[in-house]
Enzyme design. Structure first.
Site, PDB file in Angstrom:
ATOM      1  N   ASP A 129       4.234 -13.156   5.531  1.00 38.15           N
ATOM      2  CA  ASP A 129       3.326 -13.006   6.667  1.00 38.15           C
ATOM      3  C   ASP A 129       1.889 -12.663   6.270  1.00 38.15           C
ATOM      4  O   ASP A 129       0.973 -12.804   7.072  1.00 38.15           O
ATOM      5  CB  ASP A 129       3.852 -11.925   7.624  1.00 38.15           C
ATOM      6  CG  ASP A 129       3.966 -10.547   6.969  1.00 38.15           C
ATOM      7  OD1 ASP A 129       3.640 -10.413   5.774  1.00 38.15           O
ATOM      8  OD2 ASP A 129       4.394  -9.596   7.658  1.00 38.15           O
ATOM      9  N   HIS A 130       1.654 -12.211   5.038  1.00 37.28           N
ATOM     10  CA  HIS A 130       0.341 -11.676   4.662  1.00 37.28           C
ATOM     11  C   HIS A 130      -0.609 -12.695   4.042  1.00 37.28           C
ATOM     12  O   HIS A 130      -1.800 -12.422   3.934  1.00 37.28           O
ATOM     13  CB  HIS A 130       0.520 -10.524   3.667  1.00 37.28           C
ATOM     14  CG  HIS A 130       0.639  -9.175   4.311  1.00 37.28           C
ATOM     15  ND1 HIS A 130       1.618  -8.884   5.238  1.00 37.28           N
ATOM     16  CD2 HIS A 130      -0.097  -8.039   4.165  1.00 37.28           C
ATOM     17  CE1 HIS A 130       1.484  -7.621   5.620  1.00 37.28           C
ATOM     18  NE2 HIS A 130       0.448  -7.093   4.999  1.00 37.28           N
ATOM     19  N   ASP A 194       5.521  -1.696   3.693  1.00 36.34           N
ATOM     20  CA  ASP A 194       4.347  -1.870   4.531  1.00 36.34           C
ATOM     21  C   ASP A 194       4.221  -0.622   5.384  1.00 36.34           C
ATOM     22  O   ASP A 194       5.231  -0.112   5.895  1.00 36.34           O
ATOM     23  CB  ASP A 194       4.482  -3.113   5.422  1.00 36.34           C
ATOM     24  CG  ASP A 194       3.176  -3.433   6.132  1.00 36.34           C
ATOM     25  OD1 ASP A 194       2.443  -4.311   5.648  1.00 36.34           O
ATOM     26  OD2 ASP A 194       2.893  -2.794   7.164  1.00 36.34           O
ATOM     27  N   ARG A 476      -5.712  -0.874  12.770  1.00 35.46           N
ATOM     28  CA  ARG A 476      -6.705  -0.283  11.882  1.00 35.46           C
ATOM     29  C   ARG A 476      -8.054  -0.937  12.093  1.00 35.46           C
ATOM     30  O   ARG A 476      -8.142  -2.109  12.414  1.00 35.46           O
ATOM     31  CB  ARG A 476      -6.287  -0.486  10.408  1.00 35.46           C
ATOM     32  CG  ARG A 476      -5.201   0.448  10.008  1.00 35.46           C
ATOM     33  CD  ARG A 476      -5.024   0.586   8.508  1.00 35.46           C
ATOM     34  NE  ARG A 476      -3.849   1.429   8.345  1.00 35.46           N
ATOM     35  CZ  ARG A 476      -2.783   1.106   7.654  1.00 35.46           C
ATOM     36  NH1 ARG A 476      -2.738  -0.027   6.974  1.00 35.46           N
ATOM     37  NH2 ARG A 476      -1.755   1.917   7.595  1.00 35.46           N
ATOM     38  N   SER A 671      -2.784   1.660   4.205  1.00 33.62           N
ATOM     39  CA  SER A 671      -1.708   0.779   3.784  1.00 33.62           C
ATOM     40  C   SER A 671      -0.797   1.421   2.747  1.00 33.62           C
ATOM     41  O   SER A 671      -1.195   2.330   2.018  1.00 33.62           O
ATOM     42  CB  SER A 671      -2.322  -0.503   3.199  1.00 33.62           C
ATOM     43  OG  SER A 671      -1.378  -1.213   2.454  1.00 33.62           O
ATOM     44  N   ARG A 673       0.166  -0.119   0.152  1.00 27.83           N
ATOM     45  CA  ARG A 673       0.047  -0.949  -1.057  1.00 27.83           C
ATOM     46  C   ARG A 673       0.032  -0.102  -2.338  1.00 27.83           C
ATOM     47  O   ARG A 673      -0.829   0.733  -2.548  1.00 27.83           O
ATOM     48  CB  ARG A 673      -1.185  -1.850  -0.968  1.00 27.83           C
ATOM     49  CG  ARG A 673      -2.517  -1.145  -0.979  1.00 27.83           C
ATOM     50  CD  ARG A 673      -3.651  -2.061  -0.579  1.00 27.83           C
ATOM     51  NE  ARG A 673      -3.568  -2.427   0.833  1.00 27.83           N
ATOM     52  CZ  ARG A 673      -4.620  -2.788   1.563  1.00 27.83           C
ATOM     53  NH1 ARG A 673      -5.819  -2.859   1.029  1.00 27.83           N
ATOM     54  NH2 ARG A 673      -4.481  -3.103   2.833  1.00 27.83           N
TER      55      ARG A 673
END
Length: 782
Positions: A129-130, A194, A476, A671, A673
């Site tokens: 999806d990213h 995520d 965000r 995030s 990440r």
């Protein structure tokens, strides 16, 4: 669509005592256009084991339990002996499943490959999806993404097949919507790579965002560690009505708690007002709970969840949840660490921003506030959708406003984009006419993907540096997050308010009181939005986009081209030397807010998420340097010249000089990440010393063998100079709860000694000593 192929029969939960076997009906399979071969033979919903564990813990603690405590403690590895103290002890947990989005899955799967394990131990999925950039429209953008990212998609698909991980292809939708439609259910514990994984709390699930290394632990069958969360209660009374939406609940709560007020806590919504919110509305609220730093958020099981489960083919789970309903709500008399009261009858529509998601304004006042602060009033683009607000109900309520404008001959004054959350949502809103309404009012329906919300937006209507305003239904709005333009003032609000402001073209518009002017001069007010909670004709599944792993993938190969600039196999990080860390250079003293977007930007950098050396070229390029208020401009203290942060770090590493970063409050918010932790480690960093950390980032740093440390006295931040050298003492006796010491050497020859705190437990100290959690895992296999 494959949304349906992951219903009850593929809920693949961890097996255990008292598990119930459930099946998907033939009628439902037929409706979903999916053959029986697409399904696993059985699945297990393990409420009896959950109940058994909760009974053990309740007897030990001898007190009523909150809902989040029931689900979390119900997943303890050892409920009989686990030390439980909210906010203090570390829990060892057994989550039911893992979900990974494609940008973080690359590094997670590379780490899993490095572990040497043959197959994942719990049900796991990858969601593409990213990596889809919004440029023209859904179909064209998806085709372009498949071409550009073919190497990465092939890697994830083949790695999933080999190691037993389900693969949701590009176009399937956003990870959190797919989880809600298929995998979340009341009482399940799921971890996802995520930060908006908490979306699943809208279905009464404990869903927690983590870094890839945490996911590897769970996929390896190792108990997962989480600091025992505190619990913040939000008691809702009254009912939502008119222009007020579920999004306004979390926008208001964010204004109350701020971006760090939920750190270390689960936010638990309860009270009579809950029943006025749809299941997908509850998911919206839980999703954006990430913006207050919360570990996760959750709602109690109710009839809205039951209806959603039934509409998404999981009626048998709903029936079982009804049997165990007492387990899926808080105990009477349970206590919260903090309690917020919110009367939904009095709640007004809100809009938060710019540049931070906790700057809350009533919509009725934001125009005047914008004028006062010099924020651009003209709305250039309105964007609805994202993982936070892309449900059928969201789309229907937004479309009801667009219809009113069209009936008066109006179109949107601003550009208008629509991002469906999943293939199922896309197909259903297309069938039911919403997509045509959006198109007629001037909107563009984008691909079923994250798109502009994460910076995957080829925006061309303004130049970089041009001051402008956008309004979104995203979660965000950090500086430059959506379009890489630091001058863009981004505001987050509900899809309904976004639509109204896109039609009006200005922030200075309150749809509750203000009038629009039709082309014929007629003035009219928009009626409050309305829309069906769920489609009366059921969901249209759309295209099947799911690839299930074979029963045995041992013979399959996963190829990574050594010449690739997108993918790179990992080399182990070096172990701790056994000595204190001496004379480390301050690489950068960061000033103010430093999110994971500042540390490891997304947008165009997403393409390198599977290549650690290449992605490291974005390390801290968005952070503000305390020395000169510049970004990506720091002094190389070996040469005396100024350069970019990654370039100076690489020079230090090449010359054997270890370094540290000094930062401010809530460092690493945003995030999940883990690249924001991997990159400093890869480029020679040893410690990150700040006033305070965001939860996920602090854990990610520990996982990669770095030292996340906090000033015992936050004012000591002011004592650090940009050209200091820092030694960290006490590592030979490193122990939980025992502070470390920093000896700070200034360039003028003076020194001072500071106390540094940490939150390491014994296991995490072993990660540091081994060089990383992955190194420690591999060592334990031998």
């Amino acid at each position: 669509m494959a949304t349906y192929c992951l219903t009850v029969a593929r809920l693949q939960l961890a097996l255990g005592h008292g598990a119930r076997r459930l099946h998907v009906s033939a009628a439902y399979r037929a409706k979903a256009k999916i053959s029986m071969s697409r399904f696993e033979p059985t699945s297990f919903v393990n409420y009896e084991k959950l109940q058994s564990n909760v009974d053990v813990v309740r007897k030990r603690l001898n007190r009523p339990l909150t809902l989040s405590e029931k689900i979390v403690y119900g997943h303890l590895d050892d409920p009989h002996n686990q030390d439980i103290d909210r906010g203090r002890t570390y829990l060892r947990l057994r989550p039911d499943r893992v979900a990974m989005q494609d940008a973080t899955a690359q590094m997670a799967m590379l780490q899993f490959i490095s572990s040497g394990l043959p197959r994942v131990a719990v049900p796991s999925t990858i969601h593409c999806d990213h990596l889809i950039e919004a440029q023209i429209g859904g179909a064209q953008d998806l085709a372009r993404a498949k071409d550009i990212n073919q190497e990465v998609y092939n890697f994830l698909s083949s790695a999933g097949a080999k190691y037993g991980v389900g693969f949701w292809k590009p176009g399937s939708g956003i990870i959190h919507q797919i989880i809600l439609e298929n995998y979340a259910y009341p009482g399940v514990m799921l971890i996802g790579t995520d930060s908006h994984t908490p979306n699943g709390g809208g279905l009464g699930a404990i869903c927690i965002g983590v870094g890839g290394a945490d996911a590897v632990d769970v996929m390896a069958g190792i108990p997962w560690e989480l600091k025992c969360p505190k619990v913040i209660g939000v008691r809702l009374t009254g009912s939502l009505s008119g222009w007020t939406s579920p999004k306004d609940v979390i926008l208001k709560v964010a204004g109350i708690l701020t971006v760090k007020g939920g750190t270390g806590a689960i936010v638990e919504y309860h009270g009579p007002g809950v029943d006025s919110i749809s299941c997908t509305g509850m998911a919206t609220i839980c999703n954006m709970g990430a913006e207050i730093g919360a570990t996760t958020s959750v709602f109690p099981y109710n009839h809205r969840m039951r209806t959603y489960l039934e509409k998404t083919g999981r009626g048998q789970i709903a029936a079982l949840a009804d049997e165990y309903s007492d387990l899926l709500v808080p105990d009477a008399g349970c206590e919260y660490d903090q309690l917020i009261e919110l009367n939904l009858d009095e709640l007004k529509p809100h809009i938060n921003g710019p540049f931070t998601p906790d700057l809350a304004h009533p919509v009725s006042k934001v125009g005047a506030t914008a004028e006062k602060n010099g924020w651009p009033l003209d709305v250039k683009v309105g964007l609805i959708g994202s993982c936070t607000n892309s449900s059928y109900e969201d789309m229907g309520r937004a479309a009801s406003l667009a219809k009113q404008a069209l009936a008066k001959g109006l179109k949107c004054k601003a550009q208008f984009t629509i991002t469906p959350g999943s293939e199922q949502i896309r197909a259903t809103i297309e069938r039911d006419g919403y997509s045509k309404v959006f198109s007629d009012v001037g909107g563009v329906v984008l691909a079923n993907a994250c798109g502009p919300c994460i910076g995957q937006w080829d925006r061309r209507d303004v130049k970089k540096g041009e001051k402008n305003t956008i309004v979104t239904s995203f979660n965000r709005n950090f500086t430059a997050r959506n379009d890489a333009n630091p001058a863009t003032h981004a505001f987050v609000t509900s899809p309904e308010i976004v639509t109204a402001l896109a039609i009006a073209g200005t922030l200075n518009f309150n749809p509750e009181t203000d009038y629009l002017t039709a082309p014929n001069g007629e003035k009219f007010k928009l009626e409050p939005p309305n829309g069906d909670e769920l489609p009366a004709r059921g969901f249209d599944p759309g295209q099947d986009t799911y690839q299930h792993p074979p029963a045995d993938g041992t013979s399959l190969k996963v190829d990574v081209n050594p010449q690739s600039n997108r993918l790179q196999l990992l080399e182990p990080f070096d172990k701790w030397s056994g000595n204190d860390l001496e004379d480390m250079q301050v690489l950068i003293k960061v000033k103010g807010k430093c999110t994971t977007d500042h540390i490891s930007a997304a947008g165009p950098w997403l393409k390198f998420r599977g290549h650690l050396d290449n992605i490291s070229n974005n390390m801290l390029i968005g952070a503000v340097n305390y020395e000169n208020d510049a970004v990506n401009k720091i002094k190389n203290h070996l040469t005396g010249e100024y350069g970019g942060v990654p370039d100076v770090a690489r020079d230090y590493k090449a010359k054997g000089l270890s370094w540290v970063v000094v930062g401010d409050d809530n460092y690493g918010e945003g995030s999940s990440r883990e690249h924001a932790a991997l990159e400093p480690r890869h480029l020679g960093g040893r410690a990150i010393i700040v006033k305070s950390f965001a939860r996920i980032h602090e854990t990610n740093l520990k996982k990669q063998g770095l030292l996340p440390l906090t000033f015992s006295n936050p004012l000591d931040y002011d004592k650090i100079r940009p050209d200091d050298k820092i030694s960290i003492k006490g590592l030979k006796t490193f122990a939980p709860g025992k502070a470390l010491t920093a000896v700070v050497k200034h360039s003028d020859g003076t020194e001072e000694t500071l106390e540094l705190n940490h939150s390491f437990n014994e296991t995490q100290i072993e990660w540091f000593q081994a060089g990383s959690a992955l190194n420690r895992m591999k060592a334990l296999q031998h």
